[in-house]
Motif scaffolding. Structure first.
Motif, PDB file in Angstrom:
ATOM      1  N   ARG A   1      47.569  11.261  54.315  1.00  0.00           N
ATOM      2  CA  ARG A   1      46.260  11.355  54.983  1.00  0.00           C
ATOM      3  C   ARG A   1      45.229  10.442  54.316  1.00  0.00           C
ATOM      4  NH1 ARG A   1      42.797  15.058  52.371  1.00  0.00           N
ATOM      5  NH2 ARG A   1      43.833  16.401  50.839  1.00  0.00           N
TER       6      ARG A   1
ATOM      7  N   ARG B   1      48.432  18.596  64.223  1.00  0.00           N
ATOM      8  CA  ARG B   1      47.968  18.693  62.840  1.00  0.00           C
ATOM      9  C   ARG B   1      47.108  17.496  62.434  1.00  0.00           C
ATOM     10  NH1 ARG B   1      52.514  19.542  58.742  1.00  0.00           N
ATOM     11  NH2 ARG B   1      50.678  19.854  57.407  1.00  0.00           N
ATOM     12  N   LEU B   2      47.095  16.452  63.220  1.00  0.00           N
ATOM     13  CA  LEU B   2      46.246  15.301  62.929  1.00  0.00           C
ATOM     14  C   LEU B   2      44.802  15.621  63.299  1.00  0.00           C
ATOM     15  CD1 LEU B   2      48.449  12.411  64.355  1.00  0.00           C
ATOM     16  CD2 LEU B   2      47.894  12.761  61.944  1.00  0.00           C
ATOM     17  N   ASP B   3      43.877  15.151  62.484  1.00  0.00           N
ATOM     18  CA  ASP B   3      42.464  15.275  62.819  1.00  0.00           C
ATOM     19  C   ASP B   3      42.185  14.570  64.134  1.00  0.00           C
ATOM     20  OD1 ASP B   3      39.570  13.808  62.520  1.00  0.00           O
ATOM     21  OD2 ASP B   3      39.554  15.812  61.624  1.00  0.00           O
TER      22      ASP B   3
ATOM     23  N   ARG C   1      43.617  11.023  65.726  1.00  0.00           N
ATOM     24  CA  ARG C   1      44.491  10.952  66.905  1.00  0.00           C
ATOM     25  C   ARG C   1      44.011   9.907  67.897  1.00  0.00           C
ATOM     26  NH1 ARG C   1      44.596  16.686  66.615  1.00  0.00           N
ATOM     27  NH2 ARG C   1      43.105  16.834  68.331  1.00  0.00           N
TER      28      ARG C   1
ATOM     29  N   THR D   1      54.523  10.876  57.082  1.00  0.00           N
ATOM     30  CA  THR D   1      53.766  11.969  56.447  1.00  0.00           C
ATOM     31  C   THR D   1      52.245  11.774  56.508  1.00  0.00           C
ATOM     32  OG1 THR D   1      53.913  10.994  54.205  1.00  0.00           O
ATOM     33  CG2 THR D   1      55.710  12.465  54.912  1.00  0.00           C
ATOM     34  N   PRO D   2      51.668  11.523  57.687  1.00  0.00           N
ATOM     35  CA  PRO D   2      50.228  11.236  57.757  1.00  0.00           C
ATOM     36  C   PRO D   2      49.332  12.441  57.514  1.00  0.00           C
ATOM     37  CG  PRO D   2      51.128  11.394  59.958  1.00  0.00           C
ATOM     38  CD  PRO D   2      52.303  11.460  59.017  1.00  0.00           C
ATOM     39  N   THR D   3      49.906  13.635  57.427  1.00  0.00           N
ATOM     40  CA  THR D   3      49.082  14.812  57.143  1.00  0.00           C
ATOM     41  C   THR D   3      49.262  15.299  55.713  1.00  0.00           C
ATOM     42  OG1 THR D   3      50.797  16.334  57.953  1.00  0.00           O
ATOM     43  CG2 THR D   3      49.177  15.544  59.558  1.00  0.00           C
TER      44      THR D   3
ATOM     45  N   GLN E   1      49.317  14.919  51.334  1.00  0.00           N
ATOM     46  CA  GLN E   1      48.284  14.566  50.362  1.00  0.00           C
ATOM     47  C   GLN E   1      48.086  13.064  50.243  1.00  0.00           C
ATOM     48  OE1 GLN E   1      47.588  16.983  46.620  1.00  0.00           O
ATOM     49  NE2 GLN E   1      49.752  17.383  46.916  1.00  0.00           N
TER      50      GLN E   1
ATOM     51  N   VAL F   1      54.797  11.864  63.025  1.00  0.00           N
ATOM     52  CA  VAL F   1      54.320  13.195  62.639  1.00  0.00           C
ATOM     53  C   VAL F   1      55.100  14.244  63.422  1.00  0.00           C
ATOM     54  CG1 VAL F   1      52.437  13.130  64.348  1.00  0.00           C
ATOM     55  CG2 VAL F   1      52.258  14.625  62.347  1.00  0.00           C
TER      56      VAL F   1
ATOM     57  N   GLU G   1      55.929  11.392  67.814  1.00  0.00           N
ATOM     58  CA  GLU G   1      56.127  12.764  67.367  1.00  0.00           C
ATOM     59  C   GLU G   1      57.603  12.998  67.049  1.00  0.00           C
ATOM     60  OE1 GLU G   1      53.693  16.817  68.389  1.00  0.00           O
ATOM     61  OE2 GLU G   1      54.399  15.587  70.048  1.00  0.00           O
TER      62      GLU G   1
END
Length: 295
Positions: A13, A35-37, A41, A6-8, A10, A30, A48
């Motif tokens: 991240r 969706r990763l900044d 990345r 869940t790296p994206t 609350q 992910v 993935e």
């Protein structure tokens, strides 16, 4: 190598940012790498897919020193228990296959609570599955998330109120997600620990919902009140939004358990986090409510 799920989200991240600031090697699982900044990345290894998929897990855990585990919410799942257990069984099997040396999971406080607690009981069953892998495991056992209140910003702004099912005059333990990330990072990078333990982590306040409302009002510079809703009204609201009967039961049992003090026994052993409720309101809720959120 630390693997994070869940790296994206609350918590995820914030955890990724903290670990990268410490120059840790990271591999993230992910669903959608887009969706990763972009800056993230370029600094992490990406696997993935979903972490209930054994193939994805084996790819991610190969050679890993530690795993951060969090089950993402799914309000459309047939039941909270089935949802949590599907992830936990896949995770436990992969942890055992790959010999993952340390696992840190996000769960609920209140493991000794008697009776059903809906979503929280599902999290406890997840912990049992992960512990059965035999890996050293730390279950970060958490109370009410302060960030839950961000879902009521419209009501706070427009009505000067927020709503829960809890008694207005009983303390509600709470925690800021940034403190969850901090404690997870400490465990993932230290790794001198062994065995399996629940680790309650609470914010420093013991505020009632009425007292929370007063703090929010002081920080926003306008009156804010707490309005308790009945469990029947809460269930009706969920049904009006299309929730299944099982989802309604999972949610109402969770909030009933909170009202019945599911977190209270863990105060005696909880690690106390840094962020108090007023600081969180000033630094997180106020910018969000007033439209100047630059976090």
């Amino acid at each position: 190598m630390i693997v994070t799920t869940t790296p994206t989200g609350q918590i995820g991240r914030r955890l990724v940012a903290r670990l990268l600031a410490q120059d840790e090697q990271l591999r993230v699982i992910v669903r959608d790498a887009a969706r990763l900044d972009g800056a993230i990345r370029d600094r992490v290894q990406i696997v993935e897919g979903s972490h209930d998929d054994p193939v994805v897990l084996d790819k991610a855990l190969a050679g890993a020193d530690a795993l951060f585990w969090l089950v993402p919410p799914n309000p459309t799942a047939p039941s909270a228990a089935e949802h949590y257990l599907a992830f936990a069984r896949a995770g436990a099997a992969a942890i055992a296959r790959n010999g993952t040396p340390h696992v840190v999971g996000v769960t609920s406080a209140g493991h000794d609570f008697e009776g059903s607690a809906g979503v929280l009981s599902a999290a406890f069953r997840m912990d049992s599955e992960l512990a059965a892998s035999g890996a050293p495991y730390r279950a970060l056992s958490l109370p009410f998330y302060m960030e839950n209140l961000l879902g009521q910003l419209d009501a706070i702004r427009d009505e000067g109120a927020f709503y829960l099912t809890c008694a207005a005059d009983q303390p509600l333990a709470s925690i800021a997600t940034r403190d969850i990330a901090e404690h997870a990072a400490d465990l993932l990078t230290d790794r001198s620990w062994t065995g399996q333990e629940n680790v309650p982590v609470f914010g420093p306040d013991r505020l009632t919902p009425d007292e929370m409302a007063a703090v929010i009002g002081e920080e926003l510079g306008r009156p804010v009140s707490y309005r308790r809703i009945t469990m029947d009204d809460f269930a009706s609201m969920l049904r009006s939004r299309g929730a299944s009967d099982q989802a309604v039961q999972d949610m109402t049992e969770m909030f009933a358990a909170q009202d019945n003090g599911i977190y209270d026994a863990d105060w005696a052993t909880a690690k106390i986090a840094a962020t108090d409720f007023r600081t969180w309101c000033r630094e997180v809720l106020r910018p969000s409510a007033l439209g100047d959120d630059d976090r």
